[in-house]
Design a protein around this motif. Structure first.
Motif, short mmCIF file in Angstrom:
data_model
loop_
_atom_site.label_atom_id
_atom_site.label_comp_id
_atom_site.label_asym_id
_atom_site.label_seq_id
_atom_site.Cartn_x
_atom_site.Cartn_y
_atom_site.Cartn_z
N THR A 190 21.34 18.93 90.95
CA THR A 190 20.21 17.96 90.31
C THR A 190 20.73 17.10 89.34
O THR A 190 20.14 15.94 89.35
N ARG A 191 21.98 17.47 88.70
CA ARG A 191 22.08 16.62 87.64
C ARG A 191 21.26 16.66 86.45
O ARG A 191 21.22 15.69 85.62
N SER A 236 29.09 17.60 72.70
CA SER A 236 30.26 16.41 72.80
C SER A 236 29.46 15.21 73.49
O SER A 236 29.70 14.09 73.34
N ALA A 237 28.71 15.72 74.72
CA ALA A 237 27.82 14.79 75.17
C ALA A 237 26.93 14.10 74.49
O ALA A 237 26.83 12.66 74.53
N GLY A 278 27.07 10.04 73.54
CA GLY A 278 26.15 9.34 74.32
C GLY A 278 26.48 9.52 75.78
O GLY A 278 26.15 8.52 76.72
N CYS A 279 27.10 10.73 76.26
CA CYS A 279 27.60 10.63 77.57
C CYS A 279 26.39 11.54 78.34
O CYS A 279 25.66 12.52 78.06
N ASP A 280 26.40 11.29 79.73
CA ASP A 280 25.69 12.05 80.58
C ASP A 280 26.44 13.44 80.66
O ASP A 280 27.53 13.78 80.63
N LEU A 281 25.62 14.37 80.60
CA LEU A 281 25.97 15.63 80.38
C LEU A 281 27.08 16.36 81.57
O LEU A 281 28.04 16.76 81.47
N LYS A 336 22.64 9.75 82.80
CA LYS A 336 21.41 10.09 82.04
C LYS A 336 21.77 10.56 80.57
O LYS A 336 21.73 11.85 80.53
N PRO A 337 22.24 9.83 79.76
CA PRO A 337 23.00 10.10 78.54
C PRO A 337 21.83 10.93 77.75
O PRO A 337 20.67 10.54 77.64
#
Length: 582
Positions: free
Chosen positions: A131-132, A544-545, A549-552, A347-348
């Motif tokens: 599902t992200r 870390s994500a 600002g990163c998508d997990l 999806k950050p």
């Protein structure tokens, strides 16, 4: 330009996820109703001292605990022979015993459901991949685990008790109020952007130098875990964004220079924690606390995974991507070609409130508004560790937050604007904090259902000795990946793995037992670091994500390949070392 995942494909994934979740629910009900728990004896050895009056005690969490009642091991209802014959949970939660060598041990009962013990963590990871959407995936894992444990009141029996624990409350205080407030005020004052401008002008001349500076900061903050992740991530985010470095690259660098470097430059809390878990009666080089700490440092040259992980991030920082994997190379190409720091369908975790500055009219940001709070934060964290033996992270972030607010007020910013910045910071991290809370809960449930115990119980004493290090590596990788914690894995694995390694030394006549024990120690230490680093339910992975600002799931998937390569190389070296030199 890269395309987003087609809507039909995502709908198909969501449908598969729903079917998988329903199957997991039915499996959890079946396990609860028809699979009896298998009870396992767990023994713990502490540094016990006896005073002149004959009263024995030990130190736990900086407090002295009196041992008031001791029985012989054979007479304890918590020994393995008696646990094998019970059908109901034992009435005793723990009991002090003496063995044949008059060694004091604390026995505690634990249980597992066989392979079903892995279900909560497994369903969480599957749902995350399909599902992200980490929030619903974590909640799904919590529901499945709660059903297995018979805790159908999810609010009162699962969520609230876990939130009431000191560790969970401290995490939420730190990452919701202190970290969020600090990031919000930095966004309001423009301090982070001023720091990025300063670094770009004097040190960072492009993407490569931005990544190298980030790597060096990871080396500098070697305390490990959440502290290093947050500190490095929040520091490098503005300069990396300005240099147009993809968020997948940055989150990988931040994550792989946190726990891996802490296990190599171990001048931190790790040796003191781990040494208490590796005592084995009769083993001279593990007899005292000083011996065990010395053993930890002597084993560092065998921390092959951590070394490869740190080297891998250095190579990436120097734009050598041969070991980085397809996803990181694609992210690097996307950022360099199109200037996109995230994938189009990302999806950050970092909210919009923290992705731009909102400086009041007439206010002039200064780089010292970023540097001075950061120096204060680092000084308090490191200083408290040196003086008190444990880093006071909440003190450090609280002081940095207070200093940032005071500096803004002194420079003429109104109190309303400071409070507004603080509020925006809270809003910016609240979603990630909920994910972090659920990750802690699913880790607790996975430990309680006995997933780690089951995996370790698969080992036997009839293995060829040279196979044991890599098997311990694989087992601890799975445990840590499933529970999202390296230190929790140490508490499960070390008390079982080290005596097993020593028993194999004795039964198979290993020529160099101390070297073999160091190899086994290093594999447990490093395997746990790998699993924690790569798990989507780990606090360091989430942070870390969040801080970069990163998508997990983009972070998880992109770092899995280079981390797995490092683990594979390490496994080969551990096996060869055991086969050729032990």
């Amino acid at each position: 330009m890269p395309n987003q995942m087609p809507e039909k494909v995502q709908k198909k994934h969501n449908s598969i996820a729903l079917i998988t979740f329903i199957f997991a629910i039915l499996s959890a009900v079946y396990i609860k109703q028809f699979i009896p728990p298998h009870w396992v004896e767990q023994s713990y050895v502490y540094d016990v001292s006896t005073d002149a009056l004959g009263v024995s005690s030990y130190i736990y969490k900086e407090k002295r605990v009196i041992i008031d009642a001791v029985v012989s091991y054979e007479n304890s209802p918590l020994n393995q022979q008696n646990l094998n014959n019970i059908s109901k949970p034992p009435t005793l939660k723990q009991q002090w015993v003496t063995d044949d060598n008059q060694q004091l041990k604390l026995l505690k009962p634990a249980f597992h459901f066989g392979i079903g013990s892995l279900l909560p963590a497994l369903i969480t990871i599957i749902l995350c991949l399909l599902t992200r959407e980490p929030l619903t995936a974590l909640l799904g894992g919590v529901v499945v685990g709660a059903i297995m444990l018979g805790r159908y009141d999810l609010t009162d029996k699962v969520i609230i008790p876990n939130l009431a624990q000191e560790g969970t409350a401290a995490l939420l205080l730190l990452y919701l109020w202190l970290l969020g407030g600090l990031l919000g005020i930095w966004s309001k004052t423009g301090a982070a952007q001023a720091f990025a401008n300063f670094m770009t002008k004097h040190f960072v001349k492009g993407r490569k130098s931005a990544k190298v500076v980030s790597w060096l900061l990871g080396m500098l903050f070697f305390q490990g875990g959440t502290m290093s992740t947050v500190l490095v991530g929040t520091t490098v985010r503005p300069l990396a964004d300005k240099a147009k470095v993809s968020h997948e690259e940055m989150s990988y660098i931040v994550d792989s220079t946190a726990s891996p470097i802490a296990s190599i430059l171990a001048f931190n809390a790790w040796p003191a924690y781990v040494q208490a878990l590796i005592f084995i009666p009769g083993v001279s080089f593990l007899a005292t606390e000083a011996d065990r700490i010395s053993f930890f440092f002597q084993s560092i040259p065998f921390s092959f995974y951590s070394m490869f992980a740190v080297m891998g991030t250095l190579l990436l920082s120097l734009n050598v991507t041969i070991f980085s994997g397809k996803r990181i190379r694609a992210a690097k190409f996307r950022a360099e070609t199109y200037g996109q720091l995230d994938a189009p369908d990302a999806k950050p975790l970092s909210a919009k409130e923290l992705q731009s500055t909102d400086i009041p009219q007439g206010y002039k940001p200064h780089v010292l508004e970023f540097i001075l709070p950061l120096v204060t934060l680092t000084a308090i964290a490191v200083g408290s560790f040196v003086i008190l033996g444990t880093p006071k992270i909440n003190w450090a972030f609280g002081a940095a937050l207070l200093l940032s607010a005071i500096m803004a007020l002194i420079k003429g910013m109104s109190l309303d604007h400071v409070v507004e910045g603080f509020g925006n910071g809270l809003k910016g991290v609240v979603f990630a904090s909920v994910i972090l809370m659920l990750a802690v809960i699913i880790g607790s449930i996975s430990k309680e259902t006995g997933g780690g115990l089951f995996l370790v119980s698969l080992l036997g004493e009839h293995l060829p000795f040279w196979c044991l290090p890599v098997i311990l590596q694989l087992i601890t990788m799975i445990i840590a990946f499933s529970t999202g914690t390296s230190w929790g894995t140490y508490a499960i694995a070390f008390p079982l793995a080290m005596p097993l390694a020593w028993a194999i030394c004795q039964s198979q006549g290993v020529a160099n037992p101390e070297l073999f024990m160091m190899l086994c120690f290093a594999t447990v230490l490093n395997g746990s670091v790998f699993g924690d680093q790569c798990s989507p339910i780990s606090d360091t992975t989430i942070l870390s994500a969040m801080t970069t600002g990163c998508d997990l799931m983009d972070h998880v998937k992109s770092q899995l390949v280079p981390a797995a390569l490092a683990a594979s190389f390490a496994g080969v070296l551990w096996t060869l070392t055991a086969y050729l030199f032990v």
